[in-house]
Design a protein around this motif. Structure first.
Motif, PDB file in Angstrom:
ATOM      1  N   THR A 157       0.851  -1.180   0.000  1.00  0.00           N
ATOM      2  CA  THR A 157       0.000   0.000   0.000  1.00  0.00           C
ATOM      3  C   THR A 157       0.890   1.234   0.000  1.00  0.00           C
ATOM      4  O   THR A 157       1.814   1.341   0.814  1.00  0.00           O
ATOM      5  N   LEU A 158       0.606   2.169  -0.875  1.00  0.00           N
ATOM      6  CA  LEU A 158       1.397   3.396  -0.954  1.00  0.00           C
ATOM      7  C   LEU A 158       0.829   4.488  -0.057  1.00  0.00           C
ATOM      8  O   LEU A 158       1.578   5.229   0.579  1.00  0.00           O
ATOM      9  N   LEU A 159      -0.518   4.607  -0.024  1.00  0.00           N
ATOM     10  CA  LEU A 159      -1.173   5.630   0.781  1.00  0.00           C
ATOM     11  C   LEU A 159      -2.510   5.109   1.284  1.00  0.00           C
ATOM     12  O   LEU A 159      -3.191   4.356   0.591  1.00  0.00           O
ATOM     13  N   ASN A 160      -2.892   5.536   2.481  1.00  0.00           N
ATOM     14  CA  ASN A 160      -4.237   5.351   3.019  1.00  0.00           C
ATOM     15  C   ASN A 160      -4.772   6.727   3.390  1.00  0.00           C
ATOM     16  O   ASN A 160      -4.184   7.414   4.238  1.00  0.00           O
ATOM     17  N   ASN A 223       2.163  -0.799   4.744  1.00  0.00           N
ATOM     18  CA  ASN A 223       0.785  -0.396   5.022  1.00  0.00           C
ATOM     19  C   ASN A 223       0.826   0.876   5.866  1.00  0.00           C
ATOM     20  O   ASN A 223       0.710   0.831   7.083  1.00  0.00           O
ATOM     21  N   PRO A 224       0.974   2.041   5.220  1.00  0.00           N
ATOM     22  CA  PRO A 224       1.124   3.292   5.967  1.00  0.00           C
ATOM     23  C   PRO A 224      -0.108   3.600   6.806  1.00  0.00           C
ATOM     24  O   PRO A 224      -1.219   3.149   6.496  1.00  0.00           O
ATOM     25  N   PRO A 225       0.060   4.396   7.871  1.00  0.00           N
ATOM     26  CA  PRO A 225      -1.102   4.783   8.679  1.00  0.00           C
ATOM     27  C   PRO A 225      -2.068   5.634   7.863  1.00  0.00           C
ATOM     28  O   PRO A 225      -1.679   6.315   6.915  1.00  0.00           O
ATOM     29  N   VAL A 226      -3.330   5.600   8.259  1.00  0.00           N
ATOM     30  CA  VAL A 226      -4.349   6.413   7.589  1.00  0.00           C
ATOM     31  C   VAL A 226      -4.085   7.882   7.908  1.00  0.00           C
ATOM     32  O   VAL A 226      -3.825   8.250   9.063  1.00  0.00           O
ATOM     33  N   THR A 228      -4.852  12.287   6.756  1.00  0.00           N
ATOM     34  CA  THR A 228      -5.541  13.332   6.007  1.00  0.00           C
ATOM     35  C   THR A 228      -4.587  14.476   5.678  1.00  0.00           C
ATOM     36  O   THR A 228      -4.826  15.235   4.747  1.00  0.00           O
ATOM     37  N   ARG A 229      -3.508  14.597   6.468  1.00  0.00           N
ATOM     38  CA  ARG A 229      -2.533  15.667   6.271  1.00  0.00           C
ATOM     39  C   ARG A 229      -1.154  15.064   6.029  1.00  0.00           C
ATOM     40  O   ARG A 229      -0.839  13.970   6.513  1.00  0.00           O
ATOM     41  N   PHE A 230      -0.326  15.775   5.278  1.00  0.00           N
ATOM     42  CA  PHE A 230       0.986  15.243   4.914  1.00  0.00           C
ATOM     43  C   PHE A 230       1.857  14.980   6.141  1.00  0.00           C
ATOM     44  O   PHE A 230       2.643  14.029   6.148  1.00  0.00           O
ATOM     45  N   ASN A 231       1.714  15.792   7.192  1.00  0.00           N
ATOM     46  CA  ASN A 231       2.573  15.598   8.363  1.00  0.00           C
ATOM     47  C   ASN A 231       2.181  14.385   9.190  1.00  0.00           C
ATOM     48  O   ASN A 231       2.884  14.037  10.144  1.00  0.00           O
ATOM     49  N   GLU A 232       1.071  13.736   8.837  1.00  0.00           N
ATOM     50  CA  GLU A 232       0.681  12.500   9.513  1.00  0.00           C
ATOM     51  C   GLU A 232       1.326  11.273   8.877  1.00  0.00           C
ATOM     52  O   GLU A 232       1.205  10.167   9.416  1.00  0.00           O
ATOM     53  N   LEU A 233       2.001  11.460   7.760  1.00  0.00           N
ATOM     54  CA  LEU A 233       2.647  10.347   7.061  1.00  0.00           C
ATOM     55  C   LEU A 233       4.049  10.115   7.623  1.00  0.00           C
ATOM     56  O   LEU A 233       4.746  11.077   7.964  1.00  0.00           O
ATOM     57  N   PRO A 234       4.493   8.857   7.699  1.00  0.00           N
ATOM     58  CA  PRO A 234       5.876   8.599   8.102  1.00  0.00           C
ATOM     59  C   PRO A 234       6.854   9.265   7.138  1.00  0.00           C
ATOM     60  O   PRO A 234       6.569   9.393   5.938  1.00  0.00           O
ATOM     61  N   VAL A 235       7.998   9.671   7.638  1.00  0.00           N
ATOM     62  CA  VAL A 235       8.982  10.385   6.819  1.00  0.00           C
ATOM     63  C   VAL A 235       9.366   9.600   5.562  1.00  0.00           C
ATOM     64  O   VAL A 235       9.456  10.186   4.473  1.00  0.00           O
ATOM     65  N   PRO A 236       9.604   8.285   5.625  1.00  0.00           N
ATOM     66  CA  PRO A 236       9.941   7.570   4.387  1.00  0.00           C
ATOM     67  C   PRO A 236       8.857   7.667   3.313  1.00  0.00           C
ATOM     68  O   PRO A 236       9.159   7.666   2.121  1.00  0.00           O
ATOM     69  N   VAL A 237       7.589   7.760   3.740  1.00  0.00           N
ATOM     70  CA  VAL A 237       6.490   7.939   2.778  1.00  0.00           C
ATOM     71  C   VAL A 237       6.484   9.371   2.261  1.00  0.00           C
ATOM     72  O   VAL A 237       6.325   9.615   1.055  1.00  0.00           O
ATOM     73  N   GLN A 238       6.675  10.342   3.157  1.00  0.00           N
ATOM     74  CA  GLN A 238       6.771  11.739   2.722  1.00  0.00           C
ATOM     75  C   GLN A 238       7.841  11.911   1.641  1.00  0.00           C
ATOM     76  O   GLN A 238       7.657  12.684   0.693  1.00  0.00           O
ATOM     77  N   GLU A 239       8.931  11.195   1.777  1.00  0.00           N
ATOM     78  CA  GLU A 239      10.060  11.352   0.852  1.00  0.00           C
ATOM     79  C   GLU A 239       9.758  10.831  -0.544  1.00  0.00           C
ATOM     80  O   GLU A 239      10.505  11.121  -1.483  1.00  0.00           O
ATOM     81  N   THR A 240       8.677  10.087  -0.710  1.00  0.00           N
ATOM     82  CA  THR A 240       8.296   9.605  -2.041  1.00  0.00           C
ATOM     83  C   THR A 240       7.354  10.568  -2.754  1.00  0.00           C
ATOM     84  O   THR A 240       7.033  10.351  -3.923  1.00  0.00           O
ATOM     85  N   LEU A 241       6.901  11.639  -2.062  1.00  0.00           N
ATOM     86  CA  LEU A 241       5.818  12.473  -2.574  1.00  0.00           C
ATOM     87  C   LEU A 241       6.279  13.886  -2.895  1.00  0.00           C
ATOM     88  O   LEU A 241       7.052  14.488  -2.146  1.00  0.00           O
ATOM     89  N   THR A 242       5.773  14.405  -4.006  1.00  0.00           N
ATOM     90  CA  THR A 242       5.889  15.825  -4.321  1.00  0.00           C
ATOM     91  C   THR A 242       4.512  16.322  -4.757  1.00  0.00           C
ATOM     92  O   THR A 242       3.698  15.557  -5.275  1.00  0.00           O
ATOM     93  N   VAL A 243       4.269  17.611  -4.550  1.00  0.00           N
ATOM     94  CA  VAL A 243       2.980  18.209  -4.905  1.00  0.00           C
ATOM     95  C   VAL A 243       3.156  19.052  -6.156  1.00  0.00           C
ATOM     96  O   VAL A 243       4.001  19.943  -6.207  1.00  0.00           O
ATOM     97  N   ILE A 244       2.348  18.754  -7.184  1.00  0.00           N
ATOM     98  CA  ILE A 244       2.356  19.506  -8.439  1.00  0.00           C
ATOM     99  C   ILE A 244       1.416  20.697  -8.353  1.00  0.00           C
ATOM    100  O   ILE A 244       1.727  21.789  -8.820  1.00  0.00           O
ATOM    101  N   ALA A 245       0.228  20.470  -7.781  1.00  0.00           N
ATOM    102  CA  ALA A 245      -0.819  21.486  -7.855  1.00  0.00           C
ATOM    103  C   ALA A 245      -1.726  21.405  -6.647  1.00  0.00           C
ATOM    104  O   ALA A 245      -1.881  20.361  -6.011  1.00  0.00           O
ATOM    105  N   LYS A 246      -2.359  22.544  -6.348  1.00  0.00           N
ATOM    106  CA  LYS A 246      -3.395  22.621  -5.324  1.00  0.00           C
ATOM    107  C   LYS A 246      -4.571  23.402  -5.916  1.00  0.00           C
ATOM    108  O   LYS A 246      -4.583  23.743  -7.101  1.00  0.00           O
ATOM    109  N   GLY A 247      -5.576  23.668  -5.085  1.00  0.00           N
ATOM    110  CA  GLY A 247      -6.751  24.380  -5.598  1.00  0.00           C
ATOM    111  C   GLY A 247      -7.617  23.519  -6.482  1.00  0.00           C
ATOM    112  O   GLY A 247      -8.311  24.004  -7.373  1.00  0.00           O
TER     113      GLY A 247
END
Length: 475
Positions: A157-160, A223-226, A228-247
């Motif tokens: 699982t990549l994200l919950n 199986n990452p924790p569930v 809603t916010r990026f800071n709730e993700l473990p650091v190794p999971v955060q390191e796989t993610l970048t944000v392209i767009a919001k809004g």
């Protein structure tokens, strides 16, 4: 614009709601085959004129259509094949998880009940609190592998993601970027209407964003924790993610068009009450999620130069987001009031201008009113004269002020990147749907974007089964 006429050639019928249409070459195969993912959790492919089951994950998916009269926006929402699928057998799913039904972020409130009141600041500043208890469901993004025996098997699982409401979860939400090789996840704003918690503009919220996932990076977290916010993700999971767009309000996928040595990206944003929009951009600067989290923890200013902002919730395409009320003095008119004036001002300069905006009510005689954008694809083929190099899109159901049967529509516009608002033209079709309704629910293409596929359903309700037909769009 030039009038374009096409034919709709049925490929398969009597299937459930077709949410994703795309092609792939199976390992060891030599033929590019059309894959069809249905909202209830089946994935089929067409081989030698026969429809075969690739994977059935219905037991793992939330029971859709049990409330709201059978209408639902949850289920199997995304399917993407790794660019090296032929060699490594990897593919990815995004779906709403069975057994995760919650009471909703605003318990007891009907989905359509929220509407901002510009005279009541309380309605403009709602907060999503007690999230572990008050939510609607959990979505997951998983990596799967096709085994040598031909059987798919879940790998990790990549994200919950915990979602506040039933709707706006995205659709056709997983696509690989040919530019970066990363998996692109498009997440809706969390649902209800008018983005009541303004999740889409909050940098720390996962909702309302377009996110790149580096599937090559090994997190050793299966199986990452569930969250809603990026800071709730473990650091190794955060390191796989970048944000392209919001809004983002709700996105029916992302499409890429290669022009010389650069890629134009097309993203549709489903509207609220007035307008549907398609955005295009070439250059962007993705922000690593670790930087977002560090800036939030340090309460420091974040360099957002190059981050794409589609403007929601302050802007609905080309218009400031608007609350519509009937005019007591004239039933034929509507009173339109800016819903979020301050946010419209704050995002007016930073937001990306839409390439196309088309309207729910269009007074021009040669236009159709729409209801919801359901697909956006760049078309690079030569088979359909007049469409080469265009961006083609679908709308769920035309609003012509008529009674059933309902019809969706196809349209196209010329791609451009100068941020000028472009116009569009309706594509005429020759298929006779008879007396039944025909909602245009999805749009897909093949690997080199020279063929187009259309998903049509006879009902808006996913609980009305076996009413789907997939067509190829031909000259």
């Amino acid at each position: 614009m030039k009038k374009v006429k096409v034919s709709l050639q049925p490929i398969v019928s009597k299937i459930n709601m077709p949410t994703v249409l795309k092609t792939a070459i199976l390992p060891g195969d030599s033929i590019e085959r059309l894959f069809i993912a249905t909202q209830v959790g089946e994935i089929f492919y067409i081989g030698d004129g026969v429809i075969r089951t690739f994977l059935d994950v219905r037991p793992r998916i939330i029971k859709v259509g049990v409330s709201r009269g059978g209408y639902d926006e949850r289920g199997l929402l995304g399917l993407a094949f790794h660019p090296d699928f032929y060699y490594n057998g990897l593919f990815y799913l995004h779906f709403s998880v069975a057994g995760t039904q919650g009471p909703g972020a605003i318990p007891g409130a009907p989905l359509e009940s929220f509407k901002p009141n510009p005279c009541d600041s309380g309605t403009l500043n709602l907060r999503w609190t007690n999230r572990e208890m008050y939510y609607d469901h959990i979505d997951t993004v998983e990596e799967w592998s096709l085994q040598p025996n031909g059987q798919p098997q879940r790998r990790r699982t990549l994200l919950n993601l915990r979602r506040p409401f039933l709707n706006h979860n995205g659709v056709n939400s997983l696509n690989f970027s040919p530019e970066t090789g990363k998996l692109v996840l498009t997440t809706g704003d969390g649902g209800s209407g008018f983005d009541p918690f303004n999740l889409s503009q909050d940098n720390m919220e996962i909702a309302g964003k377009i996110i790149e996932i580096d599937v090559v990076k090994e997190t050793r977290i299966y199986n990452p924790p569930v969250a809603t916010r990026f800071n709730e993700l473990p650091v190794p999971v955060q390191e796989t993610l970048t944000v392209i767009a919001k809004g983002v309000r709700n996105v029916p996928g992302i499409s890429f068009e290669k022009v010389y040595n650069r890629y134009i990206k097309y993203v549709g944003n489903v509207g609220q009450d007035l307008v549907e929009s398609i955005f295009s951009f070439v250059h962007y600067k993705p922000i690593p999620v670790t930087q977002l989290v560090q800036a939030s923890l340090g309460n420091s200013e974040l360099d957002q130069e190059g981050l794409i902002n589609l403007g929601w919730r302050g802007w609905e395409g080309a218009f400031p987001t608007t609350v519509i009320k009937g005019c007591a003095a004239s039933p034929t008119l509507d009173e339109k009031t800016i819903a979020y004036y301050n946010e419209a001002v704050e995002t007016s300069v930073r937001r990306l201008q839409p390439l196309i905006s088309y309207f729910h009510k269009d007074p021009r005689p040669d236009r159709l009113g729409g209801t919801a954008l359901t697909g956006v694809q760049a078309y690079l083929g030569n088979g359909i004269p007049g469409l080469t190099g265009s961006v083609v899109f679908t709308d769920l159901a035309r609003d012509e002020g008529v009674h059933p049967p309902v019809r969706g529509f196809l349209a196209y516009a010329r791609g451009q990147t100068d941020c000028k608002l472009n116009d569009f033209s309706i594509i005429e079709t020759d298929y006779n749907f008879g007396s039944g309704s025909a909602y245009y629910v999805s749009l897909g293409t093949n690997l080199d974007q020279t063929r187009l596929y259309l998903g049509v359903y006879g009902s808006m309700k996913v609980a009305d089964f076996n009413q789907g037909t997939v067509f190829e769009i031909t000259p």
